[in-house]
Design an enzyme around this catalytic site. Structure first.
Site, PDB file in Angstrom:
ATOM      1  N   VAL A  25      -7.930  17.128 -13.587  1.00 11.27           N
ATOM      2  CA  VAL A  25      -7.680  15.792 -13.041  1.00 11.27           C
ATOM      3  C   VAL A  25      -6.880  14.994 -14.058  1.00 11.27           C
ATOM      4  O   VAL A  25      -7.294  14.890 -15.227  1.00 11.27           O
ATOM      5  CB  VAL A  25      -9.016  15.049 -12.755  1.00 11.27           C
ATOM      6  CG1 VAL A  25      -8.742  13.640 -12.238  1.00 11.27           C
ATOM      7  CG2 VAL A  25      -9.868  15.828 -11.767  1.00 11.27           C
TER       8      VAL A  25
ATOM      9  N   VAL B 217      -0.301   8.357   6.571  1.00 12.74           N
ATOM     10  CA  VAL B 217      -0.185   7.500   7.764  1.00 12.74           C
ATOM     11  C   VAL B 217      -1.476   7.595   8.561  1.00 12.74           C
ATOM     12  O   VAL B 217      -1.871   8.671   9.005  1.00 12.74           O
ATOM     13  CB  VAL B 217       0.991   7.928   8.672  1.00 12.74           C
ATOM     14  CG1 VAL B 217       1.186   6.913   9.796  1.00 12.74           C
ATOM     15  CG2 VAL B 217       2.280   8.088   7.880  1.00 12.74           C
TER      16      VAL B 217
ATOM     17  N   ILE C  35      -6.992   9.296  10.429  1.00 18.76           N
ATOM     18  CA  ILE C  35      -6.522   9.813  11.720  1.00 18.76           C
ATOM     19  C   ILE C  35      -5.585  10.996  11.452  1.00 18.76           C
ATOM     20  O   ILE C  35      -4.729  10.918  10.589  1.00 18.76           O
ATOM     21  CB  ILE C  35      -5.736   8.730  12.500  1.00 18.76           C
ATOM     22  CG1 ILE C  35      -6.580   7.469  12.685  1.00 18.76           C
ATOM     23  CG2 ILE C  35      -5.266   9.263  13.847  1.00 18.76           C
ATOM     24  CD1 ILE C  35      -5.798   6.292  13.250  1.00 18.76           C
TER      25      ILE C  35
ATOM     26  N   GLY D 167     -11.506  -1.948  -0.766  1.00 12.72           N
ATOM     27  CA  GLY D 167     -10.649  -0.816  -1.160  1.00 12.72           C
ATOM     28  C   GLY D 167      -9.594  -0.479  -0.130  1.00 12.72           C
ATOM     29  O   GLY D 167      -9.040   0.621  -0.145  1.00 12.72           O
TER      30      GLY D 167
ATOM     31  N   GLU E  50      -3.441  -2.203  -0.905  1.00 12.29           N
ATOM     32  CA  GLU E  50      -2.668  -1.530  -1.942  1.00 12.29           C
ATOM     33  C   GLU E  50      -2.897  -2.238  -3.276  1.00 12.29           C
ATOM     34  O   GLU E  50      -3.357  -3.384  -3.305  1.00 12.29           O
ATOM     35  CB  GLU E  50      -1.173  -1.595  -1.606  1.00 12.29           C
ATOM     36  CG  GLU E  50      -0.790  -0.865  -0.338  1.00 12.29           C
ATOM     37  CD  GLU E  50      -1.105   0.622  -0.401  1.00 12.29           C
ATOM     38  OE1 GLU E  50      -0.544   1.307  -1.255  1.00 12.29           O
ATOM     39  OE2 GLU E  50      -1.924   1.080   0.416  1.00 12.29           O
TER      40      GLU E  50
ATOM     41  N   ASP F 252       3.997  -1.592   3.668  1.00  7.56           N
ATOM     42  CA  ASP F 252       3.171  -0.396   3.846  1.00  7.56           C
ATOM     43  C   ASP F 252       3.354   0.158   5.270  1.00  7.56           C
ATOM     44  O   ASP F 252       3.511   1.370   5.463  1.00  7.56           O
ATOM     45  CB  ASP F 252       1.702  -0.751   3.575  1.00  7.56           C
ATOM     46  CG  ASP F 252       0.778   0.421   3.767  1.00  7.56           C
ATOM     47  OD1 ASP F 252       0.712   1.284   2.882  1.00  7.56           O
ATOM     48  OD2 ASP F 252       0.124   0.483   4.834  1.00  7.56           O
TER      49      ASP F 252
ATOM     50  N   LYS G 118       5.053   3.769   6.663  1.00  7.82           N
ATOM     51  CA  LYS G 118       4.377   4.661   7.605  1.00  7.82           C
ATOM     52  C   LYS G 118       5.224   4.874   8.857  1.00  7.82           C
ATOM     53  O   LYS G 118       5.219   5.960   9.449  1.00  7.82           O
ATOM     54  CB  LYS G 118       3.002   4.079   7.955  1.00  7.82           C
ATOM     55  CG  LYS G 118       2.046   4.095   6.757  1.00  7.82           C
ATOM     56  CD  LYS G 118       0.830   3.215   6.984  1.00  7.82           C
ATOM     57  CE  LYS G 118      -0.156   3.343   5.823  1.00  7.82           C
ATOM     58  NZ  LYS G 118      -1.231   2.353   5.884  1.00  7.82           N
TER      59      LYS G 118
END
Ligand code: HSE
Length: 374
Positions: free
Chosen positions: A30, A115, A119, A170, A173, A184, A188
């Protein structure tokens, strides 16, 4: 699959947690600038330690931002590593570089979480494309803006309080102006329309109007007329012409968009045989977003790469005419084109998308929203 994970923030930590304990994919390193100690992975502060590690075949980029994300992702692909990213700014802005690079190096690139958060929108577009031609994509693609608009409408929150809550949850951005100015959503839309139509749209010709200047008086005006405001992306393709734009849009209570709550997204496609299909889910947040990163990793294991071939660069027209709610700015530009007035705001007659966005650029502080089309 051995994964080098770049970033351990909202999304990165979620990816680590969801993959933890799986036998088919493991995060082994990481990249994180803070000191962290993980039971199953080594934390490194230098990207080279992932790039030069031949046991790592896949890089997950969850850092966000354009730089150094672009340099890291390109270097990983050049080194023969597959890449999964949740970074919509990266894919939208470097579409013309990253897709050809993946082809040239024979590596796989996926970005489903970029995006729609949780979903499976891009992966569904990929399936739809196998069978039919798409004429339209778009909808509610930003959880933060939906949270703000919904909170102002349903809970009478101020804009500032609603934005603060979206940040605490959260959703926003790192720089929330990216959300509220529609950037944003713009990212997308570019990715979605490019994939849906198999092209690379001229980004500079795609305007974005956001919700930064919406006021309680606008919400009151909308409520008084039975309307709800949402930030909507639109991508259209017909007879070889393309239209693409982002703007606040008003919906009547009969439209599904009008009841999309909190951070949820509702993204719609129109295909020539299936008609309208809409996809509803959490558009932001750690676990929904990380879920789709892990779905992409599973797709890589099955040998699946990007959602469509890299397509030709095309112009965007935006000649479509719509009626608009306009509050503030120099309204004399609409003289002779005013259908109604609502408490100081005007409702215009048909105005082209290109024209209203160019007016808005010259009228900072004004707020516009497209009127319902049904
Ligand atoms: N800031 C984004 C949003 C995160 O609010 O939708 C998910 O892309």
């Amino acid at each position: 699959m051995n994964i080098g994970l770049l970033g351990f923030g909202v999304v990165g930590k979620g990816v680590y947690e969801i993959t933890s304990g799986r036998t088919d994919m493991q995060v082994t390193k990481v990249l994180c600038l803070e000191d962290i100690s993980l039971p199953d992975a080594q934390s490194v502060k230098n990207f080279e330690e992932i790039l030069n590690d031949d046991t790592i075949d896949t890089v997950v980029e969850a850092m966000g931002g354009l730089h150094p994300a672009y340099e890291f992702v390109s270097a990983a692909m050049k080194a023969g590593k597959n890449v999964v990213t949740s970074n919509k700014a990266l894919i939208a802005n470097f579409y013309d570089e990253l897709l050809p690079l993946a082809d040239e190096k024979g590596v796989k690139l996926r970005c489903t979480a970029a995006v729609g958060g949780g979903i499976g929108w891009l992966s569904e577009l990929e399936r739809v494309r196998r069978v039919e031609t798409l004429s339209r994509v778009g909808g509610i693609m930003n959880g933060t803006c939906n949270y703000i608009l919904d909170s102002m409408t349903s809970r009478n929150l101020t804009y500032a309080d609603a934005l603060r809550q979206a940040q605490e949850l959260g959703y926003a951005e790192a720089n929330p102006t990216t959300d509220v100015d529609g950037i944003d959503t713009w990212h997308k839309l570019i990715i979605s329309a490019n994939v849906a139509f198999g092209v690379s749209l001229d980004r500079d010709a795609i305007p974005a109007a956001g919700i930064r200047h919406i006021k309680a008086e606008d919400i009151a005006n909308f409520k008084a007329h039975g309307l709800t405001c949402k930030l909507i992306s639109t991508g259209k393709c017909g007879t070889g012409k393309f239209h693409a734009y982002v703007q606040p849009t008003l919906f009547t209570a009969t439209e599904p968009e009008s009841v999309v709550p909190t951070n949820y997204n509702l993204i719609t496609l129109v295909g020539n045989t299936s008609g309208r299909q809409s996809f509803f889910g959490q558009g932001a947040g750690r676990y929904p977003t990380a879920y789709n990163v892990v779905q992409d990793l599973a797709d890589l294991l099955n040998g699946t790469g990007f959602y469509c071939p890299y397509g030709p660069k095309v112009k965007v027209e935006n000649t479509e005419k719509l009626r608009y709610y306009v509050r503030g700015g120099d309204q004399s530009a609409f003289a002779g084109k005013v259908d109604e007035t609502w408490n100081g705001a005007i409702i215009t007659g048909p105005v082209s998308v290109a024209e209203i966005h160019s007016w808005l650029k010259a009228n900072d502080g004004a707020f516009i929203a497209a009127m319902p089309t049904v």
